[in-house]
Design a protein around this motif. Structure first.
Motif, PDB file in Angstrom:
ATOM      1  N   ALA A  69       0.820  -1.210   0.000  1.00  0.00           N
ATOM      2  CA  ALA A  69       0.000   0.000   0.000  1.00  0.00           C
ATOM      3  C   ALA A  69       0.856   1.263   0.000  1.00  0.00           C
ATOM      4  N   ALA A  70       2.098   1.174   0.468  1.00  0.00           N
ATOM      5  CA  ALA A  70       2.987   2.342   0.479  1.00  0.00           C
ATOM      6  C   ALA A  70       3.336   2.804  -0.932  1.00  0.00           C
ATOM      7  N   ASN A  71       3.094   1.958  -1.936  1.00  0.00           N
ATOM      8  CA  ASN A  71       3.333   2.360  -3.326  1.00  0.00           C
ATOM      9  C   ASN A  71       2.272   3.338  -3.831  1.00  0.00           C
ATOM     10  N   ILE A  72       1.153   3.464  -3.091  1.00  0.00           N
ATOM     11  CA  ILE A  72       0.169   4.515  -3.389  1.00  0.00           C
ATOM     12  C   ILE A  72       0.663   5.761  -2.661  1.00  0.00           C
ATOM     13  N   VAL A  73       1.295   6.654  -3.424  1.00  0.00           N
ATOM     14  CA  VAL A  73       2.073   7.728  -2.791  1.00  0.00           C
ATOM     15  C   VAL A  73       1.304   9.040  -2.659  1.00  0.00           C
ATOM     16  N   GLY A  74       0.159   9.175  -3.356  1.00  0.00           N
ATOM     17  CA  GLY A  74      -0.541  10.455  -3.310  1.00  0.00           C
ATOM     18  C   GLY A  74      -2.037  10.329  -3.502  1.00  0.00           C
ATOM     19  N   ILE A  75      -2.760  11.285  -2.958  1.00  0.00           N
ATOM     20  CA  ILE A  75      -4.226  11.347  -3.083  1.00  0.00           C
ATOM     21  C   ILE A  75      -4.606  12.786  -3.415  1.00  0.00           C
ATOM     22  N   SER A  76      -5.562  12.937  -4.326  1.00  0.00           N
ATOM     23  CA  SER A  76      -6.152  14.246  -4.542  1.00  0.00           C
ATOM     24  C   SER A  76      -7.643  14.079  -4.837  1.00  0.00           C
ATOM     25  N   TYR A  77      -8.323  15.192  -5.069  1.00  0.00           N
ATOM     26  CA  TYR A  77      -9.782  15.189  -5.040  1.00  0.00           C
ATOM     27  C   TYR A  77     -10.380  16.035  -6.155  1.00  0.00           C
ATOM     28  N   SER A  78     -11.604  15.675  -6.508  1.00  0.00           N
ATOM     29  CA  SER A  78     -12.531  16.534  -7.236  1.00  0.00           C
ATOM     30  C   SER A  78     -13.792  16.602  -6.387  1.00  0.00           C
ATOM     31  N   GLY A  79     -14.436  17.765  -6.369  1.00  0.00           N
ATOM     32  CA  GLY A  79     -15.621  17.853  -5.523  1.00  0.00           C
ATOM     33  C   GLY A  79     -16.723  18.703  -6.119  1.00  0.00           C
ATOM     34  N   GLN A  80     -17.964  18.318  -5.831  1.00  0.00           N
ATOM     35  CA  GLN A  80     -19.112  19.147  -6.176  1.00  0.00           C
ATOM     36  C   GLN A  80     -18.903  20.531  -5.584  1.00  0.00           C
ATOM     37  N   MET A  81     -19.184  21.558  -6.375  1.00  0.00           N
ATOM     38  CA  MET A  81     -18.879  22.927  -5.971  1.00  0.00           C
ATOM     39  C   MET A  81     -19.950  23.515  -5.042  1.00  0.00           C
ATOM     40  N   HIS A  82     -19.585  24.601  -4.371  1.00  0.00           N
ATOM     41  CA  HIS A  82     -20.501  25.527  -3.700  1.00  0.00           C
ATOM     42  C   HIS A  82     -21.111  25.026  -2.390  1.00  0.00           C
ATOM     43  N   GLY A  83     -21.087  23.722  -2.102  1.00  0.00           N
ATOM     44  CA  GLY A  83     -21.783  23.185  -0.935  1.00  0.00           C
ATOM     45  C   GLY A  83     -21.199  23.713   0.374  1.00  0.00           C
ATOM     46  N   LEU A  84     -22.073  24.141   1.284  1.00  0.00           N
ATOM     47  CA  LEU A  84     -21.648  24.754   2.542  1.00  0.00           C
ATOM     48  C   LEU A  84     -21.557  23.722   3.662  1.00  0.00           C
ATOM     49  N   VAL A  85     -20.349  23.586   4.231  1.00  0.00           N
ATOM     50  CA  VAL A  85     -20.133  22.786   5.438  1.00  0.00           C
ATOM     51  C   VAL A  85     -19.615  23.729   6.523  1.00  0.00           C
ATOM     52  N   LEU A  86     -20.386  23.891   7.597  1.00  0.00           N
ATOM     53  CA  LEU A  86     -19.997  24.761   8.706  1.00  0.00           C
ATOM     54  C   LEU A  86     -19.346  23.935   9.816  1.00  0.00           C
ATOM     55  N   LEU A  87     -18.200  24.424  10.307  1.00  0.00           N
ATOM     56  CA  LEU A  87     -17.461  23.741  11.367  1.00  0.00           C
ATOM     57  C   LEU A  87     -17.413  24.608  12.622  1.00  0.00           C
ATOM     58  N   ASP A  88     -17.511  23.963  13.792  1.00  0.00           N
ATOM     59  CA  ASP A  88     -17.433  24.705  15.047  1.00  0.00           C
ATOM     60  C   ASP A  88     -15.976  24.833  15.499  1.00  0.00           C
ATOM     61  N   GLU A  89     -15.771  25.324  16.711  1.00  0.00           N
ATOM     62  CA  GLU A  89     -14.417  25.634  17.170  1.00  0.00           C
ATOM     63  C   GLU A  89     -13.530  24.404  17.337  1.00  0.00           C
ATOM     64  N   VAL A  90     -14.129  23.226  17.427  1.00  0.00           N
ATOM     65  CA  VAL A  90     -13.313  22.006  17.517  1.00  0.00           C
ATOM     66  C   VAL A  90     -13.342  21.215  16.218  1.00  0.00           C
ATOM     67  N   GLY A  91     -13.860  21.823  15.148  1.00  0.00           N
ATOM     68  CA  GLY A  91     -13.839  21.185  13.838  1.00  0.00           C
ATOM     69  C   GLY A  91     -14.957  20.203  13.581  1.00  0.00           C
ATOM     70  N   GLU A  92     -16.012  20.235  14.421  1.00  0.00           N
ATOM     71  CA  GLU A  92     -17.143  19.339  14.213  1.00  0.00           C
ATOM     72  C   GLU A  92     -18.174  19.998  13.294  1.00  0.00           C
ATOM     73  N   VAL A  93     -18.857  19.167  12.501  1.00  0.00           N
ATOM     74  CA  VAL A  93     -19.891  19.669  11.595  1.00  0.00           C
ATOM     75  C   VAL A  93     -21.094  20.141  12.404  1.00  0.00           C
ATOM     76  N   ILE A  94     -21.583  21.345  12.096  1.00  0.00           N
ATOM     77  CA  ILE A  94     -22.672  21.945  12.863  1.00  0.00           C
ATOM     78  C   ILE A  94     -24.040  21.516  12.359  1.00  0.00           C
ATOM     79  N   ARG A  95     -24.204  21.429  11.048  1.00  0.00           N
ATOM     80  CA  ARG A  95     -25.488  21.080  10.439  1.00  0.00           C
ATOM     81  C   ARG A  95     -25.199  20.384   9.106  1.00  0.00           C
ATOM     82  N   PRO A  96     -26.199  19.714   8.505  1.00  0.00           N
ATOM     83  CA  PRO A  96     -25.967  19.099   7.194  1.00  0.00           C
ATOM     84  C   PRO A  96     -25.490  20.112   6.162  1.00  0.00           C
ATOM     85  N   ALA A  97     -24.754  19.640   5.175  1.00  0.00           N
ATOM     86  CA  ALA A  97     -24.251  20.503   4.108  1.00  0.00           C
ATOM     87  C   ALA A  97     -25.399  20.961   3.215  1.00  0.00           C
ATOM     88  N   ILE A  98     -25.399  22.246   2.867  1.00  0.00           N
ATOM     89  CA  ILE A  98     -26.362  22.791   1.905  1.00  0.00           C
ATOM     90  C   ILE A  98     -25.687  22.774   0.539  1.00  0.00           C
TER      91      ILE A  98
END
Length: 498
Positions: A69-98
């Motif tokens: 598995a160490a031969n898998i050296v990198g990860i990157s992403y594509s993501g649906q745009m614009h969706g709002l994820v709100l995080l609190d002071e400890v990094g927890e999700v506050i409400r579902p993503a819009i």
């Protein structure tokens, strides 16, 4: 052999691809998740569902991977745009993503225009205030869920949230940040002016990174859960349209693409951040560092064809639906369709307009109607092309991807309506291949995006405009462009009865 993973966080599913350093996709896995529609116009998801889906898809790939598995050296992403994820002071999700397709924020868009100014907003963000963007969603939460807003210490977008879970670092990548209405495109930084005008604390905006920025390595918890090595490096990733462009080879000047899926996109590479399209098309940072792309959107592209099939030929396959359309001449014997089933984005940004069939007579068969739907979708995308050409862009070659690239007749129609050569890809994988290519460049396995394109993107069949059809479509398009203005007031009057 070294490998990278490209993860595409879509609206209905996650798709993960494993690519080797030679640019070949050697495995893939996907996992679906739910959409939540609490009320009309609402569209939400649980961010944990993205993480769970990605974990399952990586586990599936690792389960088939015969090397270390160490031969898998990198990860990157594509993501649906614009969706709002709100995080609190400890990094927890506050409400579902819009999500991007949530339309509850019309009042907030009007508020942004009133407080920032239409022209000033365009000058800073290069985009108009539309319901799909992120800032209106933040303002909606501020107004309707003040108890959640006061908890919020940061916001991220879908792929940036997933990367945070995998690395523990809260950041936002620029091609996605460009779709928030909070990024100053020319300055390439958050806009304090916009934030202050609408009453948002700029500290809510996380640090910015580029698509190929090395964020760090996997947390021990995520590595253990998936079977990946803790040494696997993680790179910023890109917005889905930016990654789709990378995966189609749109990484240099004079490169353009059309993507016909549920919605439709016509996208063109830009080297500079200061062209003026007057807000008629979107203007976003590219996943390619210090580059940009302009993009027009048809809201109901493939959706129009699916709607037609489900409504008038439910028991037919798409091949059966389109049987006989090749015998129908260009222009569908005077029948026109406008694909405004859920409103339109480019060039009108009108949520009230609705679709029309114009010119129906007794000579028209189902084949005429089906062909008119294909033509109407393509005419709508030509609206964007005309904006590009009017700005001085010379577009003679277009790469076509998505559902619209699966049918040779439709590809030829695109060539004829756009009056441009249309290229089909041999190895289309959607935005996930672009995510893989970002990881290749970020990790140094390839030196540049141009080299990644040479390794990963293979051109297939070419469709050349047929002069006779081009002439017909030029005349029919002149009629098509009149339909919006002639039906706008009628649809506004009908709105009360919907």
């Amino acid at each position: 052999m070294k490998y990278v993973l490209g993860i595409d966080i879509g609206t209905s599913a996650v798709k993960t691809c494993l690519m080797n350093e030679q640019g070949q996709i050697v495995d893939e896995a996907s996992c679906t998740y739910r959409l939540y529609h609490e009320k009309s116009g609402y569209s939400e998801q649980k961010p944990q569902d993205w993480v769970d889906g990605i974990t399952v898809s990586i586990q599936e790939i690792i389960g088939r991977f015969s090397e270390d598995a160490a031969n898998i050296v990198g990860i990157s992403y594509s993501g649906q745009m614009h969706g709002l994820v709100l995080l609190d002071e400890v990094g927890e999700v506050i409400r579902p993503a819009i999500l991007w397709n949530d339309t509850r924020t019309t009042a907030q868009c009007e508020q942004i225009v009133a407080q920032v100014g239409k022209e000033r907003l365009l000058a800073i963000t290069k985009n108009p205030a539309l319901e799909g963007f992120t800032l209106p969603k933040i303002l909606w939460v501020k107004e309707h869920e003040p108890e959640n807003f006061v908890k919020a210490k940061s916001f991220v977008l879908p792929k940036d949230y997933v990367r945070y879970v995998m690395t523990g670092k809260v950041q936002m990548e620029r091609s996605d940040a460009a779709g928030t209405l909070l990024l100053d495109i020319e300055r390439n930084d958050w806009s304090t002016e916009v934030a202050e005008a609408v009453g948002i604390d700029i500290t809510l905006c996380p640090p910015l990174i580029d698509a190929t920025t090395e964020v760090g390595t996997l947390t021990e918890a995520f590595a253990t859960a998936t079977g990946l090595a803790i040494t696997t490096k993680v790179y910023g990733g890109g917005a889905d349209n930016a990654c789709g462009a990378v995966g189609s080879g749109i990484v240099a000047t004079n490169k353009s693409m059309v993507s016909i899926g549920t919605s439709g996109v016509l996208l063109s590479f830009e080297q500079v951040p200061d062209k003026d399209f007057g807000g008629k098309v979107h203007y976003f940072n590219h996943a390619v560092t210090d580059a940009y792309y302009t993009m027009g959107v048809t809201l109901s592209a493939g959706h129009s064809l699916s709607w037609f099939k489900e409504t008038f030929a439910k028991d037919s396959s798409f091949d059966e639906l389109l049987a006989g359309t090749e015998e129908v001449a260009a222009g569908s014997n005077g029948l026109l369709f406008t694909p405004y089933l859920v409103g339109e984005r480019t060039p009108y940004a009108d949520s009230t307009i609705r679709a029309s069939f114009i010119g129906i007579d007794t000579a028209h068969t189902r084949a005429h109607f089906a062909k008119a739907v294909l033509e109407g979708i393509t005419f709508s995308l030509r609206d964007t092309l005309e904006i590009f050409r009017a700005s001085g862009k010379e577009i003679q070659d277009i790469i076509s991807i998505g559902g619209g690239a699966k049918n040779p007749q439709w590809l030829q129609m695109q060539a004829d309506i756009f009056n441009a050569k249309i290229y089909k890809l041999q190895n289309e994988q959607g935005p996930s291949i672009g995510a893989c290519m970002i990881a290749l460049v970020g990790s140094g396995l390839v030196a540049s995006f141009e080299e990644a394109v040479d390794k990963c993107v293979a051109m297939g069949e070419v469709f050349v405009p047929i002069a006779e059809n081009v002439a017909v479509y030029n005349e029919v398009y002149k009629v098509y462009t009149q339909i919006y203005e002639h039906t706008k007031s009628l649809n506004e009057a009908l709105q009360a009865f919907r």
